[in-house]
Design a protein around this motif. Structure first.
Motif, PDB file in Angstrom:
ATOM      1  N   LEU A   1      -2.709   1.498  -7.958  1.00 43.48           N
ATOM      2  CA  LEU A   1      -2.092   0.258  -7.486  1.00 43.48           C
ATOM      3  C   LEU A   1      -2.676  -0.907  -8.275  1.00 43.48           C
ATOM      4  CD1 LEU A   1      -0.252  -1.014  -5.195  1.00 43.48           C
ATOM      5  CD2 LEU A   1      -2.394  -1.412  -3.962  1.00 43.48           C
TER       6      LEU A   1
ATOM      7  N   ARG B   1      -3.239   2.941   1.704  1.00 47.18           N
ATOM      8  CA  ARG B   1      -2.652   3.771   0.649  1.00 47.18           C
ATOM      9  C   ARG B   1      -3.173   5.208   0.761  1.00 47.18           C
ATOM     10  NH1 ARG B   1       0.469   2.057  -3.516  1.00 47.18           N
ATOM     11  NH2 ARG B   1       0.503   3.181  -5.499  1.00 47.18           N
TER      12      ARG B   1
ATOM     13  N   ALA C   1       0.826  -1.210   0.000  1.00 45.50           N
ATOM     14  CA  ALA C   1       0.000   0.000   0.000  1.00 45.50           C
ATOM     15  C   ALA C   1       0.859   1.257   0.000  1.00 45.50           C
ATOM     16  CB  ALA C   1      -0.929   0.000   1.208  1.00 45.50           C
ATOM     17  N   GLU C   2       1.904   1.258   0.800  1.00 47.32           N
ATOM     18  CA  GLU C   2       2.697   2.466   0.988  1.00 47.32           C
ATOM     19  C   GLU C   2       3.808   2.637  -0.046  1.00 47.32           C
ATOM     20  OE1 GLU C   2       2.167   2.553   5.887  1.00 47.32           O
ATOM     21  OE2 GLU C   2       4.137   2.170   4.990  1.00 47.32           O
TER      22      GLU C   2
END
Length: 316
Positions: free
Chosen positions: A242, A233, A206-207
């Motif tokens: 993503l 995110r 996510a990051e």
């Protein structure tokens, strides 16, 4: 913009057989297969619209795990580079490279070269790894592998970027004034997909990731994982899209006439496509497929049938 599937299109790729032979998924015929089989399967993927072929990484398997995992794990850089030379379109995915085992400049050199040799077809999939003995043999702290991977991903995003002389300063790695060429063909850099389904892996995807490669999540678990990915995110302030993946159930197009296992999705192209479209409905962008087969010929026939008869139905 880092490469991603077109909006609304569910794409499909596959983990190559032969190159890893865990008893969890390897077919009996793979034990006697080799490089020629890999070439023919990669060429079939190229012909039949597969988005990528993938190769996994283990450096060395300890004796305690060899019975289940086997010791057959082809090196992803060497294997994907070999297959780049005999294909034209299919992308080349490391699913996954345990990049925390080596300095990010070394990894960047290898994979930037692969991207250059393939004309910009690399997808760098990364993961934390799980075999303690591999880390110990290479002098890498197994307990800290998650934190090492976080920093390695950050360093790789810089080292694989547009600058010939990238600069990075972290807790473990730092470099500046050191040039690397050839540079990747893809700009601003090749996509970096994060593998794993643990809370730490989902957070990392996510990051830091351009994509997420789940490991073993069944369909009923994916909606919750995807919701968590999106929430993390957004919390991190990452606005780039993503690419969300899934590993589909084993497949066999048609009626097999042999025991393919109770979890295998079989039948007509319509039936298989109806089932696989459920992945798109829950937010998945790419599915990794694996076909049951008794020989290389049966596998490539299955790939052809999927590409011709099932794939056109996935976005209808």
């Amino acid at each position: 913009m880092v490469w991603a599937p077109e909006a609304g299109r569910l794409v499909y790729g596959m983990q190559l057989p032969v190159q890893s032979q865990s008893t969890l998924y390897a077919e009996p015929w793979e034990a006697g297969a080799g490089p020629r089989d890999l070439v023919e399967i990669a060429r079939a993927a190229d012909r039949h619209g597969f988005a990528y072929v993938a190769c996994c990484e283990h450096v060395a398997i300890p004796r305690r795990l060899a019975g289940a995992m086997s010791t057959v794990w082809y090196d992803p850089v060497a294997t994907l580079a070999h297959l780049a030379a005999v294909t034209e379109h299919v992308r080349l995915l490391s699913h996954v490279a345990v990049v925390g085992l080596r300095h990010p400049l070394l990894t960047a050199k290898q994979y930037a070269t692969l991207d250059a040799l393939s004309g910009g077809r690399l997808i760098l999939g990364v993961g934390a790894g799980h075999v303690r003995e591999e880390f110990e043999a290479l002098g890498v702290n197994f307990e800290r592998r998650g934190a090492v991977l976080d920093e390695t991903v950050d360093a790789l995003k810089t080292a694989l970027g547009p600058e010939e002389f990238p600069s990075f300063a972290g807790e473990r790695f730092s470099f500046e004034g050191l040039g690397q060429a050839p540079r990747p063909v893809q700009t601003p850099r090749p996509p970096l997909w994060v593998g794993g389904s643990s809370p730490a892996a989902v957070r990392r995807a996510a990051e830091r990731g351009d994509g997420w490669l789940p490991q073993g999540d069944r369909r009923d678990r994916l909606p919750g994982q995807i919701a968590r990915l999106r929430a993390l995110r957004e919390k991190a302030g990452v606005r780039e899209p993503l690419v969300i993946g899934a590993i589909a159930e084993p497949l066999y197009v048609g009626e097999p006439g042999w025991d393919t296992g109770k979890w295998t999705l079989t039948g007509s192209p319509d039936r298989i496509a109806d089932s696989l479209r459920e992945y798109a409905a829950i937010g998945v962008h790419q599915i990794q497929v694996r076909f049951r087969s008794r020989s290389r010929a049966e596998l490539t026939d299955q790939m052809a049938a999927f590409g011709a008869d099932v794939a056109p139905l996935l976005t209808s």
